[in-house]
Design a protein around this motif. Sequence first.
Motif, PDB file in Angstrom:
ATOM      1  N   ASN A   1       0.824  -1.210   0.000  1.00  0.00           N
ATOM      2  CA  ASN A   1       0.000   0.000   0.000  1.00  0.00           C
ATOM      3  C   ASN A   1       0.854   1.254   0.000  1.00  0.00           C
ATOM      4  OD1 ASN A   1      -3.228  -0.288   0.612  1.00  0.00           O
ATOM      5  ND2 ASN A   1      -2.096  -2.114   1.225  1.00  0.00           N
ATOM      6  N   GLY A   2       1.938   1.240   0.781  1.00  0.00           N
ATOM      7  CA  GLY A   2       2.828   2.399   0.840  1.00  0.00           C
ATOM      8  C   GLY A   2       3.474   2.687  -0.497  1.00  0.00           C
ATOM      9  N   LEU A   3       3.982   1.639  -1.166  1.00  0.00           N
ATOM     10  CA  LEU A   3       4.584   1.818  -2.489  1.00  0.00           C
ATOM     11  C   LEU A   3       3.536   2.269  -3.500  1.00  0.00           C
ATOM     12  CD1 LEU A   3       6.958  -1.293  -2.658  1.00  0.00           C
ATOM     13  CD2 LEU A   3       7.646   1.119  -2.673  1.00  0.00           C
ATOM     14  N   GLY A   4       2.326   1.724  -3.372  1.00  0.00           N
ATOM     15  CA  GLY A   4       1.246   2.134  -4.267  1.00  0.00           C
ATOM     16  C   GLY A   4       0.900   3.599  -4.092  1.00  0.00           C
ATOM     17  N   GLY A   5       0.782   4.039  -2.839  1.00  0.00           N
ATOM     18  CA  GLY A   5       0.474   5.436  -2.561  1.00  0.00           C
ATOM     19  C   GLY A   5       1.560   6.379  -3.038  1.00  0.00           C
ATOM     20  N   LEU A   6       2.814   5.983  -2.845  1.00  0.00           N
ATOM     21  CA  LEU A   6       3.953   6.801  -3.280  1.00  0.00           C
ATOM     22  C   LEU A   6       3.954   6.960  -4.799  1.00  0.00           C
ATOM     23  CD1 LEU A   6       6.687   8.184  -2.466  1.00  0.00           C
ATOM     24  CD2 LEU A   6       7.762   5.969  -2.902  1.00  0.00           C
ATOM     25  N   THR A   7       3.829   5.848  -5.512  1.00  0.00           N
ATOM     26  CA  THR A   7       3.845   5.872  -6.978  1.00  0.00           C
ATOM     27  C   THR A   7       2.660   6.654  -7.530  1.00  0.00           C
ATOM     28  OG1 THR A   7       4.893   3.694  -6.986  1.00  0.00           O
ATOM     29  CG2 THR A   7       3.892   4.435  -9.048  1.00  0.00           C
ATOM     30  N   ALA A   8       1.477   6.430  -6.957  1.00  0.00           N
ATOM     31  CA  ALA A   8       0.275   7.118  -7.429  1.00  0.00           C
ATOM     32  C   ALA A   8       0.402   8.625  -7.273  1.00  0.00           C
ATOM     33  CB  ALA A   8      -0.944   6.611  -6.661  1.00  0.00           C
ATOM     34  N   SER A   9       0.950   9.063  -6.143  1.00  0.00           N
ATOM     35  CA  SER A   9       1.118  10.496  -5.902  1.00  0.00           C
ATOM     36  C   SER A   9       2.110  11.108  -6.889  1.00  0.00           C
ATOM     37  CB  SER A   9       1.586  10.735  -4.466  1.00  0.00           C
ATOM     38  OG  SER A   9       1.698  12.118  -4.211  1.00  0.00           O
ATOM     39  N   LEU A  10       3.222  10.414  -7.121  1.00  0.00           N
ATOM     40  CA  LEU A  10       4.231  10.912  -8.062  1.00  0.00           C
ATOM     41  C   LEU A  10       3.639  11.048  -9.467  1.00  0.00           C
ATOM     42  CD1 LEU A  10       7.382   8.869  -6.934  1.00  0.00           C
ATOM     43  CD2 LEU A  10       7.006  11.327  -6.651  1.00  0.00           C
ATOM     44  N   CYS A  11       2.833  10.079  -9.867  1.00  0.00           N
ATOM     45  CA  CYS A  11       2.239  10.099 -11.206  1.00  0.00           C
ATOM     46  C   CYS A  11       1.200  11.208 -11.373  1.00  0.00           C
ATOM     47  CB  CYS A  11       1.600   8.750 -11.512  1.00  0.00           C
ATOM     48  SG  CYS A  11       2.774   7.392 -11.721  1.00  0.00           S
ATOM     49  N   SER A  12       0.461  11.512 -10.309  1.00  0.00           N
ATOM     50  CA  SER A  12      -0.633  12.481 -10.416  1.00  0.00           C
ATOM     51  C   SER A  12      -0.213  13.929 -10.158  1.00  0.00           C
ATOM     52  CB  SER A  12      -1.763  12.113  -9.443  1.00  0.00           C
ATOM     53  OG  SER A  12      -1.300  12.139  -8.102  1.00  0.00           O
ATOM     54  N   GLN A  13       1.019  14.143  -9.664  1.00  0.00           N
ATOM     55  CA  GLN A  13       1.441  15.503  -9.328  1.00  0.00           C
ATOM     56  C   GLN A  13       1.499  16.432 -10.535  1.00  0.00           C
ATOM     57  OE1 GLN A  13       1.939  16.963  -6.253  1.00  0.00           O
ATOM     58  NE2 GLN A  13       1.000  15.034  -5.642  1.00  0.00           N
ATOM     59  N   ALA A  14       1.788  15.883 -11.727  1.00  0.00           N
ATOM     60  CA  ALA A  14       1.877  16.717 -12.927  1.00  0.00           C
ATOM     61  C   ALA A  14       0.559  17.430 -13.196  1.00  0.00           C
ATOM     62  CB  ALA A  14       2.273  15.864 -14.131  1.00  0.00           C
ATOM     63  N   VAL A  15      -0.562  16.785 -12.847  1.00  0.00           N
ATOM     64  CA  VAL A  15      -1.878  17.401 -13.018  1.00  0.00           C
ATOM     65  C   VAL A  15      -2.266  18.177 -11.771  1.00  0.00           C
ATOM     66  CG1 VAL A  15      -4.336  16.945 -13.384  1.00  0.00           C
ATOM     67  CG2 VAL A  15      -2.621  15.567 -14.575  1.00  0.00           C
ATOM     68  N   PHE A  16      -1.954  17.615 -10.627  1.00  0.00           N
ATOM     69  CA  PHE A  16      -2.442  18.184  -9.375  1.00  0.00           C
ATOM     70  C   PHE A  16      -1.784  19.515  -9.012  1.00  0.00           C
ATOM     71  CE2 PHE A  16      -2.189  18.612  -4.718  1.00  0.00           C
ATOM     72  CZ  PHE A  16      -3.548  18.688  -4.440  1.00  0.00           C
ATOM     73  N   VAL A  17      -0.474  19.656  -9.217  1.00  0.00           N
ATOM     74  CA  VAL A  17       0.234  20.863  -8.764  1.00  0.00           C
ATOM     75  C   VAL A  17      -0.303  22.144  -9.410  1.00  0.00           C
ATOM     76  CG1 VAL A  17       2.460  22.077  -8.709  1.00  0.00           C
ATOM     77  CG2 VAL A  17       2.320  19.679  -8.015  1.00  0.00           C
TER      78      VAL A  17
END
Length: 322
Positions: free
Chosen positions: A130-146
């Motif tokens: 779950n931790g690795l999943g959360g880390l990867t998901a956040s990194l992938c979505s930051q380009a849109v989210f920021v």
Amino acid sequence: MDTSTRAAKIPSLYQQTEINWDNLNMTKFYVVGAGMFSCVTVALYPVSVVKTRMQVASGEAMRRNAVATFKNILKVDGVPGLYRGFGTVITGAIPARIIFLTALEKTKATSLRLVKPLKLSESTEAALANGLGGLTASLCSQAVFVPIDVVSQKLMVQGYSGHVSYTGGLDVVEKIMKADGPRGLYRGFGLSVMTYAPSSAVWWASYGFSQRVIWSALGRLNDKEDTPSQLKIVGVQATGGMIAGAVTSCVSTPLDTIKTRLQVNQNKPKAGEVVRRLIAEEGWKGFYRGLGPRFFSSSAWGTSMIVCYEYLKRVCAKAEEA
């Protein structure tokens, strides 16, 4: 296939405490999920506005607590003031969540397969995956989210404590592009990654771990035949979400405060300058400005999000074939 046989098999899938990503109707998942999470955002958005205003407050406004800040917003701007920047957030949230959830589930599934040979406890395996999943998901979505975060936060604090006023989200984008170009939309990107990626990892790891610990305590974790009721499943998931939100808010608030000040400050200070000013003005407690609203928001959002998310997975699960 016999209809009665098929109907009998459906509940066994829907009642699982976790539903595999491959067993979901993805079209239904994305469409229903967009509507469901938008409703949650509507309910909790005012808390984000209060938290953001507390983090950037100066002068007399620094003395206001969360309740006083909330009352001030209502007094000055009315209910619309609690939804400053909402249109921008809701527009960007849909693609960001699609990216996030896809990356999360794909990484979780891969990580679980990778840690199996290590022979760890189920709770530890869940925390790592779950931790690795959360880390990867956040990194992938930051380009849109920021960029969405930058624009929405400027709208949240416009006209407050000396901040510039705007006519809407497009006006913010236009002025940022004119002053700084595309990189202005990614102001604080490094800190956003430093804040949200570890926060996401901590949240999902805490959730995965706590959920299994609770099931274990209830004597249900390894009980494959006696399936827990839907009410008990929701209760365990909600409790796990609250625990994860509480842990994450305490860990991430200092970086979130620095990031917010960087993104809304017109003078474009460096992170070091923001840190020094915070310490000079309020000492180390300044890093925890807005902790109350963030704690509430993180716990409430985490609980609402995970209950909706897990319910969404059950609703969108495919019926098992014979």
